[in-house]
Motif scaffolding. Structure first.
Motif, mmCIF file in Angstrom:
data_model
loop_
_atom_site.group_PDB
_atom_site.id
_atom_site.type_symbol
_atom_site.label_atom_id
_atom_site.label_comp_id
_atom_site.label_asym_id
_atom_site.label_seq_id
_atom_site.Cartn_x
_atom_site.Cartn_y
_atom_site.Cartn_z
ATOM 1 N N ILE A 43 0.756 -1.315 0.058
ATOM 2 C CA ILE A 43 0.023 -0.168 -0.055
ATOM 3 C C ILE A 43 0.935 1.109 0.109
ATOM 4 C CG2 ILE A 43 -1.747 1.469 1.178
ATOM 5 C CD1 ILE A 43 -2.735 -1.455 2.405
ATOM 6 N N LEU A 44 1.932 1.173 0.959
ATOM 7 C CA LEU A 44 2.691 2.424 0.799
ATOM 8 C C LEU A 44 3.807 2.358 -0.166
ATOM 9 C CD1 LEU A 44 2.959 2.807 4.877
ATOM 10 C CD2 LEU A 44 1.184 3.984 3.246
ATOM 11 N N GLY A 45 4.140 1.272 -0.689
ATOM 12 C CA GLY A 45 5.151 0.924 -1.883
ATOM 13 C C GLY A 45 6.514 1.226 -1.303
ATOM 14 N N LEU A 46 6.801 0.788 -0.054
ATOM 15 C CA LEU A 46 8.179 0.797 0.481
ATOM 16 C C LEU A 46 9.078 -0.430 -0.074
ATOM 17 C CD1 LEU A 46 7.597 1.963 4.271
ATOM 18 C CD2 LEU A 46 8.175 3.339 2.172
ATOM 19 N N PRO A 47 10.280 -0.243 -0.283
ATOM 20 C CA PRO A 47 10.976 -1.455 -0.730
ATOM 21 C C PRO A 47 10.962 -2.426 0.493
ATOM 22 C CG PRO A 47 12.436 0.591 -0.657
ATOM 23 C CD PRO A 47 11.004 0.723 0.008
#
Length: 728
Positions: free
Chosen positions: A224-228
């Motif tokens: 959802i937040l697109g973090l690695p």
């Protein structure tokens, strides 16, 4: 480990032994002063800070108290101890407040019979030094010591209050257990159903819940937040730790949090994690920090179930053609059930066949319950309406789990009541599994494993192989009760004990029926009730009303129409149980070489002087070459009648209820019986009143108030006596 090809989880057994060793030698902060307070049973004043507080299901206030001072007269102990306080009234207090508690310190009872729940072991596993049933509890200061524990307690209290708003009482209790670790609000109705369906694990925060929550957090961060991936894994670790602390750091929660942390660390350093390595590391860390955790049933089941899951996953990899999802759930369920099977038999006296299949349905549903439950609680802080809306799905899913569990619980073939097995059987089972799995690359491992499996089978069937019968004199306090079981399934109960409290909360339910379940008894073939006294009859009525009783025997005597006698007759009549009245010289045969001889009362010489103890049923159990005489509430006049009738009273073991007041009667009885062992059933130790007589006739004696319950193992031509607590 890579070079030797050994599986890491094999070390679990060694680490468990290490835990026992470290636990046995670990130091204690309990002083000689406090020990003397406890041993002398004196009323003390305890001052301390509330560490936890809640209301139990029976309405008692339970408080974990960290002590500052314990006082008695001019003596005091200033060691910091953890004391569990039980108080019958409600206390309006919170964590961090100061209390003064008045009561008598106790160490916790050992199990009332071999295999029964041990309060002492429970206290050890939770690092509780003493317990106290408080006479009085007073708040000395409402100024709150705002420690980390206080904020956690407040947060948990706040979450529970939101759950109370968005869900009914029963369903709310389930959700509280799943997401806060608080099992104090679970209805007994659910506990029993889930136990027999084999899904009790969903009621405790464990690896299942932790994997759901950690996966949920990781998904939010990464998807959802697109973090690695590595950043998401790193940020997930604090959430896992906080959730473990929030749930109270129970062994299963700590184990699951360590394993989840290892998974995230493996993502960060680009190494593949292994479930068996992870569970071994978690086991080592917990036992090194808290060696007493080895006494926790939850700790044992949690680690063995997880080891079973790891083994199941590895085994499933060999089956390529099965659907991956079905294969994963099936083998995981199968592995966890196999690894916990002997402990379920040892601690809970039964195994759930249904759990293997039911978990395939319930485990995925539990995931949705946990996720939607958390979302509902979060939304309820924003708007109660939002929380209620999403909690509707939680309500439906919890009831779906209940219905599936009910179907499994109602099928008599889905839950097998085995009775408790011996510790030897448990050890042999795990030796067989560990040898087969951990040493799989060694040529002789299969043969070694088969030997252990054979020893496990022999241990399970030792009674039948050795033709060993058992007679247990139960510790029922101010009353009397004995249970006789044979190797081929016959069961007889002599009295049910009884305290002066309402039927439904008495010795029959609290002590006798649990022992019958421990022995794996399906029914009672013969129930003997010696007389209509409260100490013998109250518990017997509970047994009749809550267990399958085939036949009831009472003495032939004209009893007064007391309330207890009428209740007994009504209970027997309602269940269409045959009622027999027996007399002196009657013989009730069990087999060709086992019978009960009735020695008293004598219908031709009955005494009616207002004392109904003259009705007391005196039985002699003849078990092949062994004999035991039960005298109940015998009177000197009744003994004279038996002697005049030239009855053979000689027995290996003489059992008397509440002996000690009439020394002359006891000596006269002993001279006619000449037993090798003398067993007294009483609330308090009365053997000192007749020690001289027992020493004179060189008779070893036991008292249920001191030795707890006493088990006699009866073989064809000899017997062994094994008390729970051995004394000189």
């Amino acid at each position: 480990m890579k070079f030797s090809k050994l599986k890491m989880f094999f070390i679990l057994s060694l680490v468990s032994l290490l835990g026992v060793f470290v636990s046995s030698i670990s130091g204690s902060n309990i002083s000689i002063t406090t020990e003397k307070f406890c041993n002398d049973k004196v009323e003390v004043y305890i001052y301390g800070i509330i560490d936890d507080i809640y209301i139990s299901r029976n309405g008692y206030t339970i408080i974990d108290l960290k002590t500052d001072t314990i006082k008695y007269q001019n003596k005091e102990d200033t060691n910091n101890l953890k004391i569990s306080v039980v108080y019958e009234n409600k206390v309006e207090a919170s964590v961090g407040m100061s209390l003064k508690v008045t009561g008598i310190l106790e160490k916790g009872d050992n199990s009332g019979f071999l295999g029964m729940f041990s309060e002492r072991n429970y206290m050890l596993s939770n690092d509780i030094d003493y317990s106290v049933y408080a006479e009085d509890v007073a708040i000395t200061s409402r100024n709150i010591e705002k420690s980390l524990n206080y904020y956690i307690w407040e947060m948990r209290k706040l979450v529970n209050s939101k759950i109370d708003i968005i869900l009914p009482l029963r369903e709310g209790g389930i959700l509280k257990a799943m997401i806060t670790g608080d099992k104090n609000y679970i209805d007994d109705y659910y506990t029993n159903i889930f136990k027999k369906a084999g899904v009790s694990h969903i009621l405790a925060v464990s690896g299942l819940h932790m994997s759901i929550i950690s996966g949920f957090i990781y998904t939010i961060l990464s998807k959802i937040l697109g973090l690695p991936r590595k950043v998401s894994s790193l940020l997930s670790i604090p959430f896992v730790i906080m959730f473990a602390v929030f749930c109270g750091l129970a062994p299963s929660v700590v184990r699951a949090s360590i394993m989840s942390t290892i998974v995230f660390i493996s993502n960060i350093i680009d190494e593949e994690s292994d479930i068996l390595n992870s569970v071994a590391i978690a086991c080592i860390l917990i036992l090194l920090v808290s060696p007493n955790s080895i006494y926790s049933i939850g700790f044992q089941l949690s680690f063995l179930a997880t080891a079973g899951v790891g083994g199941g996953i590895e085994l499933s990899n060999r089956f390529k053609r099965i659907n991956p999802v079905v294969k994963s759930i099936l083998f995981v369920s199968l592995g966890a059930n196999i690894m916990t099977l002997p402990l379920c038999m040892y601690y809970f006296y039964g195994i759930s066949v249904a759990s293997i299949f039911v978990n395939i349905i319930i485990v995925p549903v539990t995931g949705y319950v946990v996720i939607m439950g958390i979302i509902s609680v979060i939304l309820s802080f924003i708007s109660v309406s939002f929380g209620l809306f999403t909690a509707g799905s939680v309500f439906v899913l919890i009831n779906f789990i209940e219905k599936v569990s009910l179907i499994a619980e109602n099928n008599k073939y889905m839950y097998i009541e085995t009775g408790s097995i011996s510790l030897y059987a448990v050890i042999f089972f795990y030796l067989a599994i560990f040898t087969a799995f951990a040493l799989i690359n060694f040529k002789r491992a299969t043969y070694i494993s088969l030997v252990f499996a054979l020893m496990f089978g022999i241990s399970l069937n030792f009674d039948y192989i050795s033709k060993r019968n058992k007679l247990a004199f139960l510790n029922v306090g101010n009353g009397s009760s004995a249970v006789y079981t044979t190797y081929d399934g016959f069961t007889a109960v002599i009295d049910g004990g009884g305290h002066f409290m309402d039927i439904g909360n008495n010795t029959g339910i609290k002590y006798v029926i649990p022992y019958l379940e421990y022995e794996g008894c399906k029914c009672i073939d013969m129930l003997f009730i010696s007389n209509m006294n409260m100490e013998n009859c109250k518990g017997a009525i509970e047994i009749i009303e809550n267990f399958d009783v085939k036949n009831v025997f009472i003495p032939e005597y004209k009893f007064s129409n007391s309330g207890i006698y009428i209740r007994l007759l009504d209970s027997i009549s309602e269940r269409d149980i045959p009622l027999y009245t027996v007399n002196s010289n009657d013989v009730i045969n069990v087999t060709d070489d086992i019978n009960f001889q009735v020695m008293h009362p004598n219908k031709d010489k009955q005494i009616y002087d207002g004392n109904e103890n003259h009705s007391s049923l005196v039985l002699k159990l003849n078990d092949r070459e062994n004999s035991i005489l039960f005298t109940s509430n015998l009177d000197s006049k009744d003994l004279d009648i038996m002697i005049l009738n030239n009855l053979d009273l000689s027995s290996d073991i003489l059992k008397i209820y509440n002996s000690g007041d009439n020394v002359d009667l006891n000596e006269n009885l002993i001279k006619n019986v000449l037993p090798k062992y003398f067993i007294i059933s009483s609330k308090e130790d009365t053997s000192n009143k007749m020690k001289d007589i027992l020493d004179k006739y060189v008779i070893k004696y036991y008292n249920t108030s001191v030795n707890k319950s006493i088990k006699v193992e009866l073989y064809e031509d000899f017997y062994k006596i094994r008390p729970v607590i051995e004394t000189e």
